[in-house]
Each structure stands twice: as C-alpha cells, then as structure tokens.
Enzyme design. Structure first.
Site, PDB file in Angstrom:
ATOM      1  N   HIS A 271      89.297  48.163  35.322  1.00  0.00           N
ATOM      2  CA  HIS A 271      89.827  49.124  36.311  1.00  0.00           C
ATOM      3  C   HIS A 271      88.762  50.129  36.738  1.00  0.00           C
ATOM      4  O   HIS A 271      89.078  51.264  37.065  1.00  0.00           O
ATOM      5  CB  HIS A 271      91.016  49.907  35.733  1.00  0.00           C
ATOM      6  CG  HIS A 271      92.274  49.114  35.587  1.00  0.00           C
ATOM      7  ND1 HIS A 271      92.406  48.097  34.692  1.00  0.00           N
ATOM      8  CD2 HIS A 271      93.466  49.187  36.236  1.00  0.00           C
ATOM      9  CE1 HIS A 271      93.629  47.577  34.781  1.00  0.00           C
ATOM     10  NE2 HIS A 271      94.284  48.224  35.712  1.00  0.00           N
TER      11      HIS A 271
ATOM     12  N   GLU B 280      99.050  39.292  45.162  1.00  0.00           N
ATOM     13  CA  GLU B 280      97.906  39.563  46.038  1.00  0.00           C
ATOM     14  C   GLU B 280      97.444  38.332  46.791  1.00  0.00           C
ATOM     15  O   GLU B 280      97.038  38.418  47.954  1.00  0.00           O
ATOM     16  CB  GLU B 280      96.728  40.128  45.231  1.00  0.00           C
ATOM     17  CG  GLU B 280      96.925  41.566  44.754  1.00  0.00           C
ATOM     18  CD  GLU B 280      97.577  41.658  43.396  1.00  0.00           C
ATOM     19  OE1 GLU B 280      97.977  40.599  42.843  1.00  0.00           O
ATOM     20  OE2 GLU B 280      97.688  42.780  42.858  1.00  0.00           O
TER      21      GLU B 280
END
Ligand code: TPP
Lengths: 332, 340
Positions: free
Chosen positions: B136, B68
């Site tokens: 998450h 990322e």
C-alpha cells in the site's frame, strides 16, 4: 463431551475451548487497539471485533498440515491456525522480534511453519490458497487449503477464477467468505447479483454452505462439514459466514456510511461472545467460570503486549536485507 | 480572490479541491462519469469524490464492487462508446489486478487502431508512503511511464491538482493521475508551494515542469510529495550557503527535459529525487535525457536518490531508511555542492 484440540487448554470441555478461543481473539485485537492508542501501531489497522466466532469455529477443524491464506483482516485466522500470538503481535507492532522481522506489518504476516499467510490485496488470497490446494493434491495426504476473504473479495476476478480451477480439478479448497455485509462503505446487498455468496457455488461444482457467523457452535459444525467434504476429495466448498464488523473498516475510518446507533445495535444484538455466553449459562454453565476465562485471556494478552513493547524496532542498517536470498541484485 | 475565500482555501483539504475539479468538468461535459470503490456514498476513502453522487446521480458516479478488472475494462468500452470515464483505483498498488486492461487495452488501442479509436480515460489513484508497508505504499509512475501510450501525472500542490485533473479529463489520451497519500491528508495551508487555487475551472498543461525555487549551485528535479521535501532540504542547505534550483516535473509522460536541461546546464549539477524505485525508472531516464541533450561533458555531477530497489518495509525505522526524505536530500546536496 468432546475434548478440544490445539489452542484450547488441554482437557477442557469443548464449550470452554470455544469460549476461550473467542476471548483470546477479542483480547488480541483489544491489545492491538491499545497499542494503536499508544501510537505504536500506525497505518490503517483492520481489526476483527465482532467476527470472533468465524475464526474460532474454523480453528477446531484445522490440522497443522492444512493451509490458511487470509486477507487484510487476518489476526483471528492467524491465531486459529496456531500462529504464535506473541510473534504476531510483535509483527503488528513492527518489532525485529515479529513474525516477519517487522518488514511485513499487520497486513502481511507470513508463517511457513504453520502454513499461514495473508495479503493486503482484496481477493488475492484465493489464488494462493488454490496453489496450496493443488500442491496438496499432488503430494498425497488429505490436507486442505482455506482461502479467507470478505464479501467484497468474493466479487473479484481472482475469486471466480480460483473457484473455476478448483472446481474443475476437484481440489481441496475451502473458500471462507466472512460476509460482514460491508466492503468499506459498500453494502453487499447493493453490489451482489445474488442474495448470498454460497449460492454461487453450483456454478463452480462446489458445495455451498451458509452459516450464522455469530454462532460459534454453528460455524464449528458447518466448517467441519466443509473440511470433511474437501478432505474426502469431493472438491471445493464455499462457506459463507454472515457476521458484523463492530468497528470502522480500519481504525480511523470516519464511517460516514452508517449511523452510530446502527453500530451500537449490532454490538448489542450480535456479539458472538455475549450470545455464546447466554447459551452456556442457560445450559447451566457457571458465570464465574466464563468470567475466569475472559479475565485470564485478557491479562495474558496484556502481559504479551507489555513484553512486545519492550522489543527492539528493526535496525535501519538491515533495511535492504531479505529482497533476495543472497542479497544479490542490490543497486550499488 | 477575496480574503474570505482565500482563508477557506487555506483550510480546505486537498481532496476537496480535487472533488471540485472533477465536479466542474462533469458539469461542463455530460460524457464524464466516475467509477470506483467507495467513491459514491463515502465520497472516496480520502474524500476526493465527496458530493459528486448527490450532484450527478448513480449513473455518473458508480460505486463499484471490488472488481477492478471489470471496471477498468469497462472504462475502455465506455470510451469506445463515446463516454469519458474517470476510473478510481483506490491505491495504485491494486493496479496489479487490472493492469491488463490498462496497458493492453487502454494504452495500445489508440495506436493499434491507427489513431481511429481515442481513449479518453483517467485512471485516478493514490500512491506514496505514509507507513503502510509493501502493498500500500508504491508510486509506480515509472512502471506506467515504461508502457507506451499512457500519460502519467503526479502533482504536488493544490493548484496543480485542480488544473491537471481538468487537463487529464479533457485529454483524449489515457492518463494515469497519481495523487500522493501524504498530500491527500493535507489542507491548503500545509503546502509550501502554490496553495492558492482559483475558483473557476482552469487547466495546467501536462509536460510542462515548473521551477519552484530558483538557485545556482545544484538543479534538483523531482515530483509529487518529494517537491515538498526538496523545498525543505533546499531551505536547510541555503542557510549553509548552497543554492538549489528545485524543479517540479508535474508529469512523467510527457517529460519536460527542456526545463531540466536548461537549469542543469547553468548549475552544472543535477540531482533527481524519486520516491519510486531506483532502477530502470524516472531517475535514470531523466538523467540520461539531460546528458543526451548537454553531452557527456555538459555536467560536472549527476546524482540520483530513490528507493533502493526494495519493497517498502512496514516498520517506520526501516521505511525512513529507504525513502528519500528531506534529511537525505539535504545530505546529498551538501555532498554535491561540497566541492564547489
Ligand atoms: C484489489 C484491491 N482493491 C481494493 C482494495 C482496498 N480495500 C481494502 S479492504 C476493502 C474492502 C474489503 O471488503 P471485504 O472483502 O468485504 O472485507 P472486510 O473489510 O469487510 O473484512 C477494500 C476495497 C484492496 N486492498 N485491494
């Protein structure tokens, strides 16, 4: 014949211990699948079926003072490190009796008692393992930190940066890369600039070892070599164990990226338990003994799950506990 | 729209509508390209980029490694080279590993360059709770909103997902586009509000809130999945004689204070519901802006309902306890309107 250490039954030959560890791991994740089917586990569960030989091979070289920092696919590494199976299963089932009182769940087991932890953020295991490695260096002794990641995690900045620091300081860090050839849908072969992860080791002044991760004997041998290297203060090691993921990335993964037949073929050709069994039987091992081990581990795990399912869910009244040691700082 | 099409829309998963929005913009503008994990061959873990690889090829739909930091920074370079990247950060929680490029580069360069360098980047990501524990489940829109230079969008219905995605891709500013995982798992017919979607491309402006249910007793402002929950709660308490005006903010930056203040001035009561963390976030900011607008005596009651500064727990019993779900919203509305 060498005798097994922790996790095998005491006094049994190492071959039985290796088979038993793998059988226990398989039974553990099958119990998780059972709990999932009963609707007890929700969310995106990651199981390690097909990858048992890696963690089982690692287990033999681990000492209580060593540390293992694992990934989202962490159950087998936890068992290998000696995390209590019942507490782990209870955590995955999010019970108050779980390793983390149901707060962490399946991706986030933390066990200070065995120096085991994990993360749901890919690549984030290596920096934490680096911290253990540095601490071990300062504290004397010869403990080793193992950071576990998949092949996907080996591409992250955190992996690279951790290896740079560990290499420069010759820290006792072993990066265990479970290369199951896929990061969700993305094949390693399409995304990696090198054919293996292990060959990147020279850039970090690390030892690079590659092993067939479906062969528990080979993993045990190579992992022991890696640990000896790190324990002796000769710096970090990358151990790349190639293996196969038998199920979807997570339970519920539609797996549009690989045909069903491919999955079947992998199971047929590369099941580490089947492969090991064939080797032992060819060397004269009695099939009954191996069946006995499988059955014992399976029924043990069934009992464990039945027990865990009786445990209480966390009381909602405690939802705000454990943010800080003293529970200060809560909004009024 | 004819009936057959309307029926297709009802059965259409939200991710397909998002993929359609991106495809229409990619067709319109060849400088748009998408980068992210599993967005190509797999079409995205929720399916929001399904079909794009086949249509636009490997240069414009890039299956990235788990890197990322590299590909969010890559977006900055692409933008500087005249392209308009859409970067997918699979779950917003993972922004941690590349926030540097988002807030030090993308968000600041337009300003640092004295307005000479534009940053047309969309950071598309999924947030919100569906029982996936602390790493998450976050929303984090308050975090992005705190950092100057980033627009922050979090739609709640199919119509707005399509229109706001087009608007974000046409924007010359960096936009964080936060989808809610619970909504991504729905089809058109599962939405309480605005499921109809025109086939052609259109935009929905950022910074314009929508009054999605008119009411007279309490103003309830929220966004994303919580709009669905707010509508459910409003319906529940309507049966008890409490009339709630529900406002979908649609974006946090820009924040449409006008619409909320106008409503709150008439109801006299403001409740802000936020699935993000309570402190130092959207609920405080919006409340204060309304008070600044209406004066300290302009409202009879101000309340907020958000995640009480705790990481999202794994166990569902605990998750429910910390989330502002429909029951909690209804309860709070009753408390507020009780002394009417
Ligand atoms: C920083 C970050 N990016 C993306 C994800 C989403 N994600 C979870 S697992 C995964 C693939 C991991 O692949 P690999 O490291 O090879 O491990 P495997 O799942 O194959 O065991 C991805 C992309 C994540 N959890 N963290």
């Amino acid at each position: 014949m060498i005798r097994a250490n922790a996790e095998g039954n005491s006094g049994e030959p190492v071959t039985h211990a290796r088979f038993r560890r793998m059988a226990r791991m398989r039974a553990f994740d099958e119990a998780c699948l059972d709990a999932l089917r009963r609707g007890v586990i929700h969310g995106e569960l990651h199981v390690g079926l097909g990858q048992e030989a890696v963690a089982a091979g690692m287990a033999e070289s681990l000492r209580p003072e060593d540390a293992v920092v694992s990934s989202h696919r962490n159950h087998f590494h936890a068992l290998a490190k000696g995390v209590d199976a019942r507490a782990l299963l209870a955590e995955i089932c999010e019970r108050e009796t779980g390793l983390c009182r149901g707060r962490g769940g399946h991706m986030h087991p933390f066990d200070p008692a065995t120096n085991f932890s994990a993360t749901g953020i890919v690549g984030a295991s290596l920096p934490v393992a680096l911290g253990y490695a540095h601490a071990f260096g300062m504290q004397g002794g010869d403990a080793v930190a193992i950071g576990v990641t998949g092949d996907g995690g080996s591409h992250t900045g955190g992996f690279h940066e951790s290896m740079v620091m560990a290499g420069a300081r010759r820290l006792p860090l072993v990066a265990l890369v479970e290369n199951n050839a896929l990061a969700i849908s993305v094949p390693f072969s399409e995304i990696s600039p090198t054919a293996t992860v292990a060959e990147r080791s020279s850039a970090y002044g690390a030892l690079g070892l590659h092993v067939d991760g479906t062969d528990v004997d080979a993993v045990a041998r190579v992992f022991a070599q890696a640990m000896d290297h790190a324990r002796a203060g000769r710096g970090p090691v990358i151990v790349e164990a190639t293996c196969h993921r038998f199920r979807g990335h997570f339970e519920g993964d539609p797996e549009g990226y690989r045909p069903r037949e491919e999955r079947r073929r992998l199971r047929e050709q590369f099941d580490p338990l089947t492969l090991y069994r064939a080797r032992l039987e060819a060397a004269g091992e009695s099939p009954d003994v191996l069946d006995g081990i499988l059955a014992a581990e399976k029924s043990g795990m069934k009992t464990l799950l039945a027990e865990v399912l009786e445990d209480e869910m966390p009381d909602p009244a405690g939802a705000l506990d454990h943010v800080f040691t003293d529970n200060a700082g809560r909004p009024a | 729209m004819n009936n057959r099409l309307a029926n297709d829309r009802r059965a259409m998963p939200l991710p397909a509508t998002i993929a359609e929005a991106i495809a229409l913009e990619m067709e319109r503008d060849p400088s748009i390209l998408c980068i992210g994990e599993d967005i190509g061959r797999a079409g995205g873990v929720f399916g929001t980029t399904r079909g794009l690889l086949d249509r636009f090829g490997r240069d414009r739909v890039v299956d990235a490694p788990i890197a990322e930091m590299a590909f969010s920074g890559m977006a900055v370079g692409l933008a500087q080279a005249g392209m308009r990247p859409l970067v997918e950060i699979m779950f917003v929680d993972f922004i941690g590993v590349c926030l540097e490029q988002v807030y030090n580069a993308a968000a600041k360069i337009p300003y640092m360059s004295g307005g000479r360098q534009r940053m047309p980047i969309v950071f598309k990501t999924a947030g919100g709770c569906i029982g996936s524990a602390a790493q998450h489940s976050q929303c984090l829109w308050g975090l992005f909103a705190h950092l100057p230079g980033i627009k922050v969008v979090a739609p709640c219905n199919p119509h707005d997902h399509k229109g706001l995605m087009a608007e974000a891709l046409r924007s010359d500013d960096p936009v964080v586009f936060i989808e809610h995982k619970d909504l991504l798992l729905r089809k058109g017919k599962d939405f309480r509000h605005h499921p109809e979607v025109p086939d052609e491309a259109y935009t929905v402006p950022m910074g314009k809130a929508a009054v999605v249910r008119p009411g007279t007793d309490v103003t309830l402002a929220t966004l994303s999945l919580s709009v669905e929950h707010a509508l459910e709660a409003a319906e529940t308490v309507a049966a008890e004689g409490i009339s709630v005006e529900v406002i979908d903010l649609r974006s946090i930056v820009p924040l449409d204070t006008d619409t909320v203040a106008r409503s709150a001035a008439s109801t006299g009561r403001l409740l802000v519901v936020d699935e993000d963390y309570l402190s130092f976030g959207l609920s405080a900011e919006l409340t204060l802006r309304v008070i600044e607008r209406l004066g300290l005596t302009g409202l009879r009651q101000v309340e907020r309902l958000a995640v009480p500064d705790v990481p999202i727990p794994a166990a569902l019993s605990l998750e429910k306890a910390v989330l502002p779900g429909p029951d909690k919203i209804a309860q709070r509305l009753r408390q507020m309107a009780g002394g009417r």
